[in-house]
Design a protein around this motif. Structure first.
Motif, PDB file in Angstrom:
ATOM      1  N   LYS A   1      -0.650  -5.074  -1.050  1.00  0.00           N
ATOM      2  CA  LYS A   1       1.003  -5.533  -0.952  1.00  0.00           C
ATOM      3  C   LYS A   1       1.803  -4.151  -1.501  1.00  0.00           C
TER       4      LYS A   1
ATOM      5  N   LYS B   1       2.095  -2.255   1.782  1.00  0.00           N
ATOM      6  CA  LYS B   1       2.901  -3.242   3.039  1.00  0.00           C
ATOM      7  C   LYS B   1       4.295  -3.392   3.293  1.00  0.00           C
TER       8      LYS B   1
ATOM      9  N   LYS C   1       0.247   0.501   7.515  1.00  0.00           N
ATOM     10  CA  LYS C   1      -0.374  -0.321   7.688  1.00  0.00           C
ATOM     11  C   LYS C   1      -1.815   0.016   6.811  1.00  0.00           C
TER      12      LYS C   1
END
Length: 186
Positions: free
Chosen positions: A23, A26, A31
């Motif tokens: 998380k 991101k 990616k």
């Protein structure tokens, strides 16, 4: 001793779960992560947290206090992180009190803080570490714990963002431990 070491690794692992690290990645526009990156991030985060706690405790003791306050953290962070207190975003209101947005579970992070402080209490003093007595009777309140967590997460995000640039310069789509090492060496 091996069981104790494995338990400590599990505490760190549970606090910094792979899903939470993904998380954070991101947020840094990464990616894809190599499977070895998780341990690299955990290790670097622990080193950072230990050093940050040393600075916070030094400031706290300078003022002859045992309880780490939010102001002590701000003072330590200003000289160490160069992140001002005005940049801390508020996330949601809970019981008429604003909460800081955090990625990692607060209770797990607080356990990790306690574990690091306990480890430091029993470490033999060296020239690199403050004396073991400086960690005796240290108390961290909930607000202080959340603020420390915020700064740790911001540090992680900063490292990941810089590592992303290294990754892109290498013309790759996957972040590797060597990208983080390159960032930390510079």
């Amino acid at each position: 001793d091996l069981i104790l070491i494995n338990k400590k690794k599990m505490d760190l692992h549970n606090t910094l779960l792979n899903t939470r690290i993904k998380k954070m990645s991101k947020k840094a526009n990464i990616k894809s992560l190599n499977s070895l990156i998780y341990e690299e991030i955990r290790g670097e985060t622990k080193v950072f947290l230990e050093e940050f706690l040393r600075r916070i405790i030094t400031v706290t003791q300078y003022y002859d206090k045992q309880t780490i306050s939010v102001n002590h953290i701000y003072m330590a962070a200003d000289s160490f992180l160069l992140i001002g207190k005005n940049k801390i975003p508020k996330c949601k209101e809970l019981n008429n009190k604003m909460e800081i947005c955090l990625e990692f579970p607060k209770t797990s992070f607080k356990k990790l803080l306690k574990q690091i402080i306990d480890d430091e209490k029993y470490r033999k003093p060296t020239t690199l570490h403050t004396s073991k007595f400086s960690y005796e009777n240290v108390i961290i309140g909930d607000d202080a714990s959340q603020l420390i967590q915020y700064y740790v997460e911001q540090y992680m995000l900063k490292i990941l963002s810089k590592a992303r640039i290294v990754m892109l310069n290498a013309k790759r789509q996957t972040l590797y431990p060597k990208d983080i090492k390159t960032v930390l060496e510079n």
